[in-house]
Design an enzyme around this catalytic site. Structure first.
Site, PDB file in Angstrom:
ATOM      1  CG  ASP A  83      34.685  39.810  33.421  1.00 18.85           C
ATOM      2  OD1 ASP A  83      35.327  39.939  34.472  1.00 18.85           O
ATOM      3  OD2 ASP A  83      35.222  39.561  32.325  1.00 18.85           O
ATOM      4  CD  GLU A 118      32.813  39.682  37.433  1.00 18.42           C
ATOM      5  OE1 GLU A 118      33.933  40.082  37.084  1.00 18.42           O
ATOM      6  OE2 GLU A 118      32.450  38.482  37.313  1.00 18.42           O
TER       7      GLU A 118
END
Length: 256
Positions: free
Chosen positions: A42, A114
């Site tokens: 992320d 992610e």
């Protein structure tokens, strides 16, 4: 899908394939799941996308750049990239999650993407992760309109209708096609006031809604100016002064 096939899709080959396997592992499958990799990915994703936006959109200020980035790294955007990569065919899910259709769930697919970014970062560093992100995002960035700040079709349609005081659209699933692991959804989007009814298809309900919203927005943007023009014409007609009828008494006095 095998790890080898997925690496070909990614355009990146891991020196430690176990990192990719972990990135694809949901917590329902085993204790060696992908949540820590997701956390790392992320941050890497946000940094890399910010770097690309900074270079591509020199006239946008900090606030607008932040809004574009937020739209590009939100769950829906990541989910659509995951669908393009067919990550649902490579996920490792627990039996219960698998039976409940977890391989189609946007949150699970977005998290896995992610985690893959995080895995590449650990495997080869930031430059390799940034190269992967650039490969995945360049086709998307080429279509970003700075005037709309990268907002998706549903958001743009909603904002356009609200701006013209028109009731929000209605979305209804009207059909699903295909086997459970490769379903296609068909959704209608209706804007009653404008008598707009269009249809969109996608690998998920959300994707189908986005496709329908894009078509609806095209129609709405054609119809609303016409509606406003008619409304102005009607108001002008009502406010135009009517001719005053002659006064009969005045006519008599003039004759005398």
């Amino acid at each position: 899908m095998t790890l080898d096939a997925l690496q070909q899709r990614l355009g990146y080959r891991f020196s430690k394939p176990e990192l990719l396997q972990q990135a694809l592992t949901h917590r329902s499958h085993s204790a060696q799941h992908n949540e820590r990799l997701e956390f790392l990915g992320d941050s890497v994703l946000n940094c890399a996308v910010a770097d690309m936006l900074f270079g591509m959109f020199g006239k946008l200020d900090e606030g607008d750049l932040s809004r574009v980035r937020a739209n590009l790294v939100k769950q829906q955007a990541l989910y659509e990239i995951a669908q393009m990569l067919q990550l649902s065919d490579a996920l490792r899910l627990g039996e219960g999650e698998l039976k409940s259709g977890g391989f189609r769930r946007p949150s699970i697919l977005a998290d896995a993407l992610e985690a893959i970014v995080g895995a590449v970062f650990l495997d080869a560093g930031f430059d390799a992760a940034r190269a992967l992100i650039r490969k995945l995002y360049i086709p998307i960035l080429e279509q970003v309109d700075p005037r709309t700040l990268g907002k998706d079709a549903k958001t743009l349609l909603q904002e356009y209708l609200q701006g013209h005081k028109i009731a929000l659209p209605q979305y209804n699933v009207i059909a699903t096609h295909g086997a459970a692991h490769s379903q296609q959804f068909e959704v209608e989007c209706i804007v009653p006031k404008l008598e707009v009814r269009v249809f969109g298809t996608g690998a998920s309900r959300r994707a189908a809604e986005q496709a329908a919203a894009k078509l609806a927005l095209d129609e709405v943007q054609k119809l609303v100016p016409q509606l406003l023009k008619r409304s102005r014409a009607e108001r002008t007609g009502k406010t135009r002064k009517q001719p005053v009828p002659p006064d009969p008494q005045l006519s008599l006095r003039l004759k005398e």
